[in-house]
Design a protein around this motif. Structure first.
Motif, PDB file in Angstrom:
ATOM      1  N   UNK A  90      -7.367 -24.866  51.519  1.00  0.00           N
ATOM      2  CA  UNK A  90      -6.318 -25.588  52.229  1.00  0.00           C
ATOM      3  C   UNK A  90      -6.380 -25.383  53.736  1.00  0.00           C
ATOM      4  N   UNK A  91      -5.180 -25.261  54.330  1.00  0.00           N
ATOM      5  CA  UNK A  91      -5.067 -25.212  55.792  1.00  0.00           C
ATOM      6  C   UNK A  91      -4.917 -23.774  56.270  1.00  0.00           C
ATOM      7  N   UNK A  92      -5.665 -23.387  57.314  1.00  0.00           N
ATOM      8  CA  UNK A  92      -5.278 -22.205  58.090  1.00  0.00           C
ATOM      9  C   UNK A  92      -4.580 -22.727  59.335  1.00  0.00           C
ATOM     10  N   UNK A  93      -3.384 -22.194  59.589  1.00  0.00           N
ATOM     11  CA  UNK A  93      -2.626 -22.605  60.772  1.00  0.00           C
ATOM     12  C   UNK A  93      -2.747 -21.492  61.806  1.00  0.00           C
ATOM     13  N   UNK A  94      -3.638 -21.703  62.763  1.00  0.00           N
ATOM     14  CA  UNK A  94      -3.901 -20.674  63.778  1.00  0.00           C
ATOM     15  C   UNK A  94      -2.900 -20.847  64.921  1.00  0.00           C
ATOM     16  N   UNK A  95      -2.127 -19.770  65.192  1.00  0.00           N
ATOM     17  CA  UNK A  95      -1.001 -19.858  66.119  1.00  0.00           C
ATOM     18  C   UNK A  95      -1.374 -19.557  67.576  1.00  0.00           C
ATOM     19  N   UNK A  96      -2.670 -19.447  67.875  1.00  0.00           N
ATOM     20  CA  UNK A  96      -3.053 -18.977  69.216  1.00  0.00           C
ATOM     21  C   UNK A  96      -2.631 -19.896  70.365  1.00  0.00           C
ATOM     22  N   UNK A  97      -2.430 -21.209  70.073  1.00  0.00           N
ATOM     23  CA  UNK A  97      -2.025 -22.122  71.163  1.00  0.00           C
ATOM     24  C   UNK A  97      -0.531 -21.976  71.483  1.00  0.00           C
ATOM     25  N   UNK A  98       0.213 -21.351  70.579  1.00  0.00           N
ATOM     26  CA  UNK A  98       1.649 -21.142  70.846  1.00  0.00           C
ATOM     27  C   UNK A  98       1.801 -19.719  71.387  1.00  0.00           C
ATOM     28  N   UNK A  99       1.477 -19.569  72.678  1.00  0.00           N
ATOM     29  CA  UNK A  99       1.398 -18.206  73.242  1.00  0.00           C
ATOM     30  C   UNK A  99       2.182 -18.079  74.546  1.00  0.00           C
ATOM     31  N   UNK A 100       3.317 -18.799  74.595  1.00  0.00           N
ATOM     32  CA  UNK A 100       4.120 -18.716  75.830  1.00  0.00           C
ATOM     33  C   UNK A 100       5.229 -17.671  75.715  1.00  0.00           C
ATOM     34  N   UNK A 101       5.503 -17.034  76.868  1.00  0.00           N
ATOM     35  CA  UNK A 101       6.720 -16.218  76.953  1.00  0.00           C
ATOM     36  C   UNK A 101       7.801 -17.197  77.387  1.00  0.00           C
ATOM     37  N   UNK A 102       8.799 -17.427  76.535  1.00  0.00           N
ATOM     38  CA  UNK A 102       9.737 -18.524  76.780  1.00  0.00           C
ATOM     39  C   UNK A 102      10.914 -18.113  77.651  1.00  0.00           C
ATOM     40  N   UNK A 103      11.349 -16.870  77.512  1.00  0.00           N
ATOM     41  CA  UNK A 103      12.547 -16.447  78.247  1.00  0.00           C
ATOM     42  C   UNK A 103      12.511 -14.938  78.451  1.00  0.00           C
ATOM     43  N   UNK A 104      12.716 -14.510  79.694  1.00  0.00           N
ATOM     44  CA  UNK A 104      12.777 -13.060  79.953  1.00  0.00           C
ATOM     45  C   UNK A 104      14.228 -12.703  80.176  1.00  0.00           C
ATOM     46  N   UNK A 105      14.793 -11.928  79.284  1.00  0.00           N
ATOM     47  CA  UNK A 105      16.210 -11.593  79.373  1.00  0.00           C
ATOM     48  C   UNK A 105      16.327 -10.102  79.650  1.00  0.00           C
ATOM     49  N   UNK A 106      15.842  -9.707  80.850  1.00  0.00           N
ATOM     50  CA  UNK A 106      15.774  -8.277  81.176  1.00  0.00           C
ATOM     51  C   UNK A 106      17.140  -7.594  81.127  1.00  0.00           C
ATOM     52  N   UNK A 107      18.183  -8.340  81.510  1.00  0.00           N
ATOM     53  CA  UNK A 107      19.539  -7.778  81.524  1.00  0.00           C
ATOM     54  C   UNK A 107      19.929  -7.262  80.150  1.00  0.00           C
ATOM     55  N   UNK A 108      19.396  -7.912  79.114  1.00  0.00           N
ATOM     56  CA  UNK A 108      19.702  -7.508  77.734  1.00  0.00           C
ATOM     57  C   UNK A 108      18.542  -6.746  77.096  1.00  0.00           C
ATOM     58  N   UNK A 109      17.506  -6.433  77.874  1.00  0.00           N
ATOM     59  CA  UNK A 109      16.297  -5.783  77.350  1.00  0.00           C
ATOM     60  C   UNK A 109      15.687  -6.643  76.233  1.00  0.00           C
ATOM     61  N   UNK A 110      15.632  -7.949  76.453  1.00  0.00           N
ATOM     62  CA  UNK A 110      15.105  -8.834  75.413  1.00  0.00           C
ATOM     63  C   UNK A 110      14.113  -9.832  76.004  1.00  0.00           C
ATOM     64  N   UNK A 111      13.247 -10.329  75.133  1.00  0.00           N
ATOM     65  CA  UNK A 111      12.304 -11.367  75.551  1.00  0.00           C
ATOM     66  C   UNK A 111      12.139 -12.345  74.385  1.00  0.00           C
ATOM     67  N   UNK A 112      11.991 -13.634  74.731  1.00  0.00           N
ATOM     68  CA  UNK A 112      11.775 -14.645  73.691  1.00  0.00           C
ATOM     69  C   UNK A 112      10.327 -15.125  73.823  1.00  0.00           C
ATOM     70  N   UNK A 113       9.577 -15.002  72.735  1.00  0.00           N
ATOM     71  CA  UNK A 113       8.152 -15.358  72.800  1.00  0.00           C
ATOM     72  C   UNK A 113       7.763 -16.304  71.673  1.00  0.00           C
ATOM     73  N   UNK A 114       6.647 -16.991  71.910  1.00  0.00           N
ATOM     74  CA  UNK A 114       6.015 -17.721  70.814  1.00  0.00           C
ATOM     75  C   UNK A 114       5.121 -16.727  70.053  1.00  0.00           C
ATOM     76  N   UNK A 115       4.778 -17.059  68.791  1.00  0.00           N
ATOM     77  CA  UNK A 115       4.101 -16.050  67.959  1.00  0.00           C
ATOM     78  C   UNK A 115       2.683 -15.694  68.393  1.00  0.00           C
TER      79      UNK A 115
END
Ligand SMILES: Cc1cc2nc3c(=O)[nH]c(=O)nc-3n(C[C@H](O)[C@H](O)[C@H](O)COP(=O)(O)OP(=O)(O)OC[C@H]3O[C@@H](n4cnc5c(N)ncnc54)[C@H](O)[C@@H]3O)c2cc1C
Length: 461
Positions: A90-115
């Motif tokens: 079947x399909x292998x879904x390679x996630x390497x193109x989804x590699x952005x850091x979407x949001x840096x929430x330093x105030x909360x010690x958090x970061x939102x990333x793509x896989x």
């Protein structure tokens, strides 16, 4: 469950959903996605897709679900249990193109990333801000692969595993539905913890497309310690006694003589070839660290250590950790042409000396060369068992030793896998470890993935 082959028409549909060049049936791409870092045998996908958004993934999964096409997500392929191998095609879904850091929430010690973000890149970026994502498997893994395997590593002892850092997830279910689970709040008692359900699910329940991670502040002070012992028993007793003090090392690694020999050969180091502990301690001030070290020294001496070296400088400490990270490569180098079964059990700390003893004797009695190492402070035992792929009888003895060691860990109140996941290799131990609750896991799988398209052949038979 039987799965059909992917037709030319279906490939045309996938190409219409994404850019045509992000749907590949090329031989080299197929080969690259047919092997992870384990000894499990190669399985080829029929097509590899490199999606760029959750919406694309949703459309692809809808088609795959309707037509019974297996879909196996792929991070960096560094797994050690065959976790991302498309064993039903079947399909292998390679996630390497989804590699952005979407949001840096330093105030909360958090970061939102793509896989597809590689955790080492994330840590390099955030080190300038005094923050880091502590679980550290060593290999160049992606955050998506780490979440899906619930990876951990050398510093898990002090900082926890990946599951302790996942706050929110966006997941595309096999039906194509896109859901968000978790919360940005540090604590929540709201309903079932679906974040934890998807963490460690090894791509069998859906595709993780967005991750909100908690970050930790970088330690202000650290110090490293190296201790040699004359016997494995003295080393493992020390581990237990150190952990009983209440001091929590950032890392406490055990390496047996065979491992040190292999490292010396591969890295051209001259470490003493004896059972060894590498430790690291983090703290907010030097005085506190010194106090901790004096207790560690006392315990090491009481267990007849032959060398105790503390306060190792940054350069030497980095060299030691580099050597530790290269354990797998060192074993491969010392056993060219051989296959390595990597054991990854974890047991309660009080049982660690017994576990190490059992593993060592099991390898000896089966006539198999074994290398024992691991995140000992967390009760995690790794063992590399060397088997010759051309010697079926020896390979069988190797697997017998593997099975006996894993069953021993479960019987000691531990687990078949401390961090590498179930993949293909640990499925046979799931019933022994989980008993009737395995049936509940299977029902959850059927509820979320009724057609069984997500990474089939993993976790369960
Ligand atoms: C030398 C070496 C040392 C290692 N040391 C450690 C260690 O100390 N600790 C440890 O935990 N591991 C260790 N590992 C194993 C491995 O690096 C980790 O398990 C890692 O998390 C795998 O990440 P990956 O990006 O390579 O994922 P992959 O291997 O590509 O995939 C892992 C699993 O996640 C699934 N997956 C990937 N992306 C997604 C997604 N977006 N959504 C849903 N499912 C997904 C896959 O289907 C697969 O089941 C080591 C490996 C090597 C080679």
């Amino acid at each position: 469950m039987t799965y059909g082959t992917v037709t030319k028409d279906e490939i045309a549909i996938f190409r219409s959903i994404t850019d045509p060049e992000r749907v590949s049936t090329g031989e080299s791409v197929i080969e690259l996605h047919s092997k992870d870092e384990s000894f499990h045998k190669r399985c080829k996908p029929e097509v590899v897709i490199f999606p760029k958004s959750s919406e694309e993934i949703s459309k692809i999964l809808k088609v795959a679900n309707e037509r019974g096409i297996p879909v196996t997500p792929w991070g960096a392929g560094t797994s050690l249990e065959g976790n991302p191998l498309p064993c039903m095609g079947g399909i292998v879904m390679d996630m390497q193109e989804m590699n952005r850091i979407l949001e840096e929430r330093e105030g909360d010690f958090q970061v939102v990333v793509e896989p597809g973000v590689v955790y080492k890149d994330l840590n390099k970026k955030f080190s300038k801000k005094g923050l880091f994502f502590p679980p550290d498997p060593g290999a160049s893994a992606t955050i998506g692969g780490m979440v899906a395997n619930n990876a951990s590593g050398i510093q898990t002892l002090k900082y926890g595993a990946t599951k302790d850092y996942v706050m929110r997830l966006e997941v595309v279910l096999p039906t194509g539905e896109i859901i968000n689970v978790g919360s940005n709040a540090v604590k929540s008692s709201s309903g079932y913890d679906l974040c934890r359900l998807f963490t460690g699910s090894e791509g069998t329940l859906g595709v993780i497309t967005q991750i909100t991670l908690r970050l930790a502040p970088l330690p202000l002070h650290f110090t490293a310690v190296l201790v040699n012992f004359n016997s494995v028993e003295d080393a493992t007793q020390s581990i237990y006694q150190i952990m009983c003090t209440g001091i929590v090392p950032a890392a406490l690694e055990f390496l047996d003589t065979n491992v040190i020999e292999a490292i010396n050969l591969y890295k051209d180091t001259n470490l003493e070839e004896k059972p060894t502990l590498f430790m690291e301690f983090h703290g907010s001030n030097e005085a506190g660290l010194k106090e901790e070290l004096s207790l560690i020294e006392e315990i090491s001496i009481s267990n007849k250590c032959s060398l105790y070296e503390a306060g190792i400088g940054r350069q030497e400490r980095d060299r030691l950790w580099e050597a530790r990270y290269d354990t797998f490569e060192s074993m491969k180098n010392a056993n060219k042409g051989m296959e390595i079964i990597i054991i990854d059990t974890a047991v309660p700390l009080s049982k660690y000396p017994k576990m190490v003893d059992f593993a060592r004797n099991e390898a000896i009695s089966k006539g198999i060369k074994g290398y024992i190492f691991g995140h000992a402070g967390s009760g995690n035992l790794h063992m590399g068992l060397i088997k010759d792929p051309k010697d079926a009888e020896q390979a069988e003895r190797g697997m017998e030793a593997n099975d006996a060691i894993v069953r021993c860990a479960i019987d000691l109140g531990g687990t078949a896998t401390g961090e590498h996941g179930v993949g293909i290799g640990k499925r046979k131990f799931m019933a022994h470890e989980h008993g009737p609750s395995l049936e509940v896991m299977k029902r959850i799988k059927t509820l979320l993935d009724p057609n069984g398209i997500m990474n089939p052949g993993k976790v369960f038979f």
